[in-house]
Write a protein that holds these residues in place. Structure first.
Motif, short mmCIF file in Angstrom:
data_model
loop_
_atom_site.label_atom_id
_atom_site.label_comp_id
_atom_site.label_asym_id
_atom_site.label_seq_id
_atom_site.Cartn_x
_atom_site.Cartn_y
_atom_site.Cartn_z
N ALA B 48 15.58 -13.29 -7.23
CA ALA B 48 16.79 -12.81 -8.19
C ALA B 48 17.18 -11.30 -8.55
CB ALA B 48 16.48 -13.49 -9.56
N ALA B 49 15.97 -10.47 -8.22
CA ALA B 49 16.07 -9.00 -8.55
C ALA B 49 16.47 -8.40 -7.26
CB ALA B 49 14.50 -8.64 -8.68
N LEU B 50 16.10 -8.92 -6.02
CA LEU B 50 16.65 -8.46 -4.81
C LEU B 50 18.28 -8.80 -4.62
CD1 LEU B 50 13.66 -9.01 -2.35
CD2 LEU B 50 14.53 -7.11 -3.34
N PHE B 51 18.54 -10.10 -4.88
CA PHE B 51 20.01 -10.23 -4.92
C PHE B 51 20.67 -9.60 -5.70
CE2 PHE B 51 19.26 -14.85 -3.03
CZ PHE B 51 18.73 -14.27 -1.67
N SER B 107 18.78 0.00 3.73
CA SER B 107 18.42 -1.31 4.10
C SER B 107 19.39 -2.31 3.73
CB SER B 107 16.99 -1.63 3.66
OG SER B 107 16.78 -1.22 2.38
N VAL B 108 20.02 -2.28 2.58
CA VAL B 108 21.09 -3.37 2.51
C VAL B 108 22.22 -3.21 3.32
CG1 VAL B 108 22.79 -4.05 0.74
CG2 VAL B 108 20.45 -3.38 -0.10
N TYR B 416 29.72 -12.24 0.18
CA TYR B 416 29.42 -13.14 1.43
C TYR B 416 28.12 -13.07 1.48
CZ TYR B 416 29.44 -14.52 6.06
OH TYR B 416 29.21 -15.54 7.38
N LEU B 417 27.51 -11.82 1.38
CA LEU B 417 26.12 -11.51 1.84
C LEU B 417 25.19 -12.21 0.98
CD1 LEU B 417 24.27 -10.00 3.82
CD2 LEU B 417 24.37 -8.03 2.25
N LEU B 421 22.45 -14.87 1.96
CA LEU B 421 21.11 -14.91 1.86
C LEU B 421 20.39 -15.89 0.67
CD1 LEU B 421 21.02 -11.06 0.79
CD2 LEU B 421 20.12 -12.09 3.07
N LEU B 422 21.29 -16.44 -0.01
CA LEU B 422 20.81 -17.29 -0.96
C LEU B 422 20.56 -18.83 -0.02
CD1 LEU B 422 23.19 -17.71 -4.01
CD2 LEU B 422 20.71 -17.49 -4.03
#
Lengths: 521, 449
Positions: B48-51, B107-108, B416-417, B421-422
């Motif tokens: 959750a934190a990363l998203f 990195s993102v 979209y990303l 990722l999900l």
């Protein structure tokens, strides 16, 4: 009595064409006008002194109602007092069962009830359906809450005594209800009072007597005794006569700040013959602000702001009235918000494609139009296309006002219509200062993706209901207990676990169980 | 169809495909920080934190701002792996925050570039040409912010038209690729654009589908004309269930207009995760049979569906029955049933199978072969960035492949990303299975019943 845990009544899935068709059919089958009596115990007096009409087509009469006299208000209170001993002595489980049967009665007729709310108050279908569901939710929720309350509260026990704390009903409750949630709010206040053993006289809004009748029909069909719930349609004077009666112990009110303050003031004076210090539960207006920080996702924020400000034409007490947006994104937000408002459709509540239904009555239309004119004189105004606004009916175009001077009355008054003010702020703290400067504190929203900003605003916000990254409207029973702070209300939360405590008083029984040195128990 | 024969063929195709996969120079998520993604898949809080961080990157105005957000999200993770604790310590100073913010944004961005082939169609051309050279056709999808105003709808329509104008001549100049250019129905356009109805109108309303449909119609009609004039294919994407009615009615009504009887080539999407997708297919097939479009039969792209979480949450929060299959196996079975029905419905429709599930893809290829179809008569679609290896394996085997290629800037690409990722870190994800070395026999096994 064990019940399934509470769950919200599901709203209709109106994205399915078949569900929409059933609603439209229910509207076609609605037989109008309804006749709404002054209904005290078993006595009905029908009359046509009060007429409610369809705000979208004012020539269509929705309900013909009798208008209660002060004598009838007194008679209704007497009937409620007469019924009090029996109803308050009825086991909580039996009272709860009556409320649950009333919920079932509403569930069976949910489409017809939604159709009536749509006609009488111009509630668009999604709102009308949600209103029916919320009324059902209140019945189900308070039935369960009253059962829990019937267990009393635990006390310290020591040898030689038995201590008990129980909650007993306060007596006769006057419910004075608004028109904007014409089924849910009167049902909520009434159900809370009845569930806890009080008896009720309901004075529905003069704009919505038909919906008020449905509330009483549901409860009586569920088995609430006639004397325990009376219906007193009428204007403000009927409400005043009811509230002023010395035998009324509790006043549950939702409506304007002016009326609410009067009720509070009058209730404070103990009248000759009175046996209770009146308690007033008041839910009043707000000036609800949406704070938008620079890191907000506008793709989410804009539709949520539009829904908050213009849903049901801004006539929800929770509706957004001001947007306080970080100056870094003010221009982008205003442009996109203005574009979104420009394509709203002002149209009949019955049309699924309408975004903004008519206002409740002519005076509301005049009030909002005059505020819109003032906004145009003081600042910059963007609005929905005027040429699309239907001529008949109490319609108003949706309006956004920007660049208003900080002293403008538009930034303070509760407009209660489709008019939204947008202001730029330097930072979150300036937004919080502006919110804090208001005497009212009902709802608010924050759009930000920084958890620390969320925590900071939550710690500074005075409002009763703060919403983060979502609309200010649409509180659900049991999920978002609803009610305002400061001058917005008495701080109670409808649909919350402690709401019922307003309708009872604690009573302590302590028994000496020691007799000649022997504990008898 | 003879089941044992079909199963045998599926195994055959599946093994061939597996062999054709590029060797372990990495699995499809190799470009992401594998350790981070692996941690994310195992730890809900961290995921959750990363998203949330990826989601907010475009709205941040400085490296310091980025770091503040990152630290805010990581604050809420209870069990911080050592690298995160180090990051938290770094954020104690202003210089540390700036460095952390810059590094994380880089990195993102890097991650985003795996999925997004260019900031605009022209910038995407080198990648599109390379794919074509590798025997992979494309469908370009223009990412954008949500459409909330009429101006935004017009702007999106104009971007689509401009994209067609760029793509058609660019593709015309590429070398011939017979496999990608003709099936038994006729010519397959080289230039192919996917469009979203939610971007063509601000008026999509779940309870009033006619409103969005009518508002989007003029814009979509213009795009169909442009595609027709340029000989390009226009594919109309499906989104959440809230807009399905509007999208389906819009496309089927427009394509039935006399002016579009012979062109352009166009398509719609069928989402196999929807429980009522078989009924939707009935409707589409009835339409296709009643509306012959010689040489330009409707393309139906079969997908699992990309809004699973949204549909489940929305239904649950309203107390509705969940409209999507909640078990992966049930969804996979439905995917296969729909595949077979679509194949049998040819030539009234053209079929595109869009899946990264080795079993589903092998099943489609096997099915087609057993029906006596030519390999050219089924299109296999993959997502750029996620299905690259599968796409290349399919192309190596001489199958007809199309990669769905999002184009747009980082801001526009975030939604979209996040969705991708999900999908990528979901525990039931095929890609996740594949990346974690689940044996081929299991990957190719029929969906449990």
């Amino acid at each position: 009595m064990t019940l399934e845990p509470f769950a919200n009544e599901p709203v209709l899935e109106l994205r399915r064409a078949a569900q929409r068709a059933k609603l439209t059919a229910a509207l076609d089958e609605l037989v109008l006008p309804l006749r709404v009596p002054v209904w005290i115990g078993e006595d009905r007096r029908d009359d046509e002194q009060l007429v409610s009409t369809d705000p979208g087509e004012p020539e269509r009469v929705v309900a013909l109602a009798a208008s209660a006299t002060p004598a009838e208000a007194a008679a209704a209170v007497a009937a409620a007092r007469g019924a009090f001993n029996a109803w308050s002595a009825t086991p909580a489980a039996d009272r709860a069962a009556a409320l649950l049967r009333a919920a079932a009665w509403m569930r069976e007729r949910r489409r017809a009830l939604a159709a009536l709310a749509l006609r009488e108050c111009a509630k668009p279908w999604t709102d009308a359906d949600a209103d029916v569901c919320e009324a059902i939710d209140f019945l189900e929720f308070y039935a369960r809450g009253a059962l829990r309350l019937a267990d009393g509260a635990p006390l310290l026990q020591v040898p030689g005594e038995r201590n008990e704390l129980r909650y007993v009903p306060r007596g006769v409750c006057a419910v004075i209800a608004p028109w904007n949630f014409p089924l849910a709010i009167p049902m909520g206040m009434t159900a809370a009072a009845l569930a806890t053993g009080n008896t009720v006289v309901l004075k529905p809004a003069e704009q919505a007597p038909g919906c008020g009748l449905m509330v009483v029909e549901a409860l009586r069909a569920g088995g609430v005794p006639a004397g325990a719930i009376s219906l007193l349609p009428g204007g403000g004077d009927a409400g005043a006569a009811l509230a002023a009666h010395p035998d009324v112990a509790t006043i549950a009110f939702t409506g304007s700040a002016a009326v609410g303050s009067e009720l509070l003031r009058d209730a404070a004076a103990v009248q000759p013959g009175a046996r209770d210090l009146k308690r007033v539960i008041a839910e009043m207006g707000g000036k609800n602000c949406v704070i938008v920080d620079a890191d907000a996702d506008l793709d989410d924020a804009i539709p949520a702001i539009v829904a908050s400000a213009f849903g049901y034409a801004g006539q929800k007490c929770s509706a957004a009235s001001r947007v306080l947006v970080s100056e870094q994104i003010h221009d982008v937000l205003l442009e996109r918000l203005a574009g979104a408002v420009a394509c709203l459709t002002v149209g009949p509540a019955a049309d699924f494609a309408s975004d903004v239904p008519p206002l409740i009555e002519r005076s509301a239309q005049q009030r909002v139009r005059s505020y819109a004119a003032q906004a145009a004189a003081e600042g910059a105004v963007v609005s929905a296309r005027q040429d699309d606004v239907p001529a008949a009916g109490w319609y108003c175009a949706a309006v956004i006002a920007a660049s208003l001077p900080s002293r403008s009355a538009l930034l303070r008054d509760e407009i209660f219509g489709p008019l939204l003010c947008v202001e730029a702020v330097r930072d979150i703290d300036e937004a919080c200062d502006l919110v804090d400067a208001l005497p009212v504190a009902l709802t608010g929203a924050l759009f930000s993706r920084n958890p620390r900003t969320v925590a900071h605003v939550a710690s500074r916000s005075p409002v009763g209901n703060l919403y983060v990254n979502r609309a200010t409207t649409g509180a659900m029973v049991g999920r978002q207990p609803f009610g305002g702070n400061r001058l917005s209300g008495t701080g109670t939360k409808a649909g919350g676990s402690d709401y019922l405590l307003q309708f009872v008083q604690p009573q302590v029984l302590s028994e000496n169980t020691l007799r000649h040195g022997l504990v008898i128990s | 169809m003879h089941r044992p024969a079909l199963e045998r063929e599926i195994q055959l195709v599946g093994h061939e495909l597996a062999k054709a996969f590029p060797s372990r120079r990495g699995h499809p998520i190799r470009a992401l920080d594998e350790r981070a993604m692996d941690l994310a898949a195992r730890d809900e809080e961290l995921r959750a934190a990363l998203f949330r961080f990826v989601d907010v990157v475009p709205a941040c105005r400085s490296a310091g701002d980025l770091a503040t957000h990152l630290i805010g999200f990581l604050d809420e993770v209870h069990d911080q792996p050592p690298p995160l604790s180090a990051a938290m310590r770094m954020a104690c100073s202003g210089a540390g925050r700036a460095a952390l913010g810059a590094a994380s944004a880089a990195s993102v961005r890097h991650m985003a570039h795996r999925f997004i082939v260019g900031s605009d169609p022209r910038a995407a051309l080198p990648t599109l040409a390379r794919l074509w050279h590798d025997a992979i056709a494309t469908s370009v999808d223009l990412l954008g912010e949500a459409t909330v105003t009429a101006v935004e709808a017009d702007r999106y329509a104009a971007r689509c038209a401009a994209a067609l104008d760029v793509l058609a001549p660019a593709y015309a100049a590429m070398d011939p690729h017979p496999l990608l250019e003709r099936d038994s129905v006729g010519v397959l356009p080289r230039a192919n654009l996917s469009v979203k109805v939610s971007a063509l109108t601000p008026l999509l309303r779940a309870e009033a589908p006619a409103r969005g449909r009518d508002d989007a119609a003029p814009r979509l009609r213009e795009l169909l004309r442009r595609a027709d004039a340029l000989g390009a294919h226009l594919h109309i994407d499906m989104e959440s269930l809230d807009s399905r009615e509007a999208v389906l009615e819009l496309v089927l009504e427009l394509l039935a207009e006399p002016e579009f009887e012979r062109g352009p080539s166009a398509g719609i999407v069928l989402q196999a995760y929807l429980r009522d997708s078989p009924e939707t297919l009935d409707r589409v097939l009835d339409w296709a049979r009643a509306t012959p479009r010689p040489g330009v039969a409707l393309v139906v792209r079969l997908v699992k569906g990309a809004y699973w979480d949204h549909e489940v949450v929305e239904a649950r929060s309203h107390g509705w029955s969940v409209p999507v299959f909640e078990e992966k196996a049930a969804c996979d079975r439905n995917f296969e049933t729909l595949t077979e029905r679509l194949m049998q419905a040819r030539p009234a429709v053209r079929v595109a199978i869009a899946s990264h599930n080795l079993r589903s893809v092998s099943h489609a290829i096997a099915c087609n072969r057993l029906q006596g179809g030519s390999d050219a008569d089924v299109e296999l679609q993959v997502l750029r960035g996620l299905g690259d290896d599968l796409g290349h394996a399919l192309a190596t085997l001489g199958l007809r492949v199309r990669a769905y290629c999002p184009v747009g800037d980082l801001v526009a690409g975030m939604a979209y990303l996040v969705r991708r990722l999900l999908e990528n870190t979901a525990n039931e994800s095929f890609l996740h299975d594949q990346a974690t070395g689940v044996p081929l026999e299991l990957l190719l096994a029929p969906p449990a019943t």
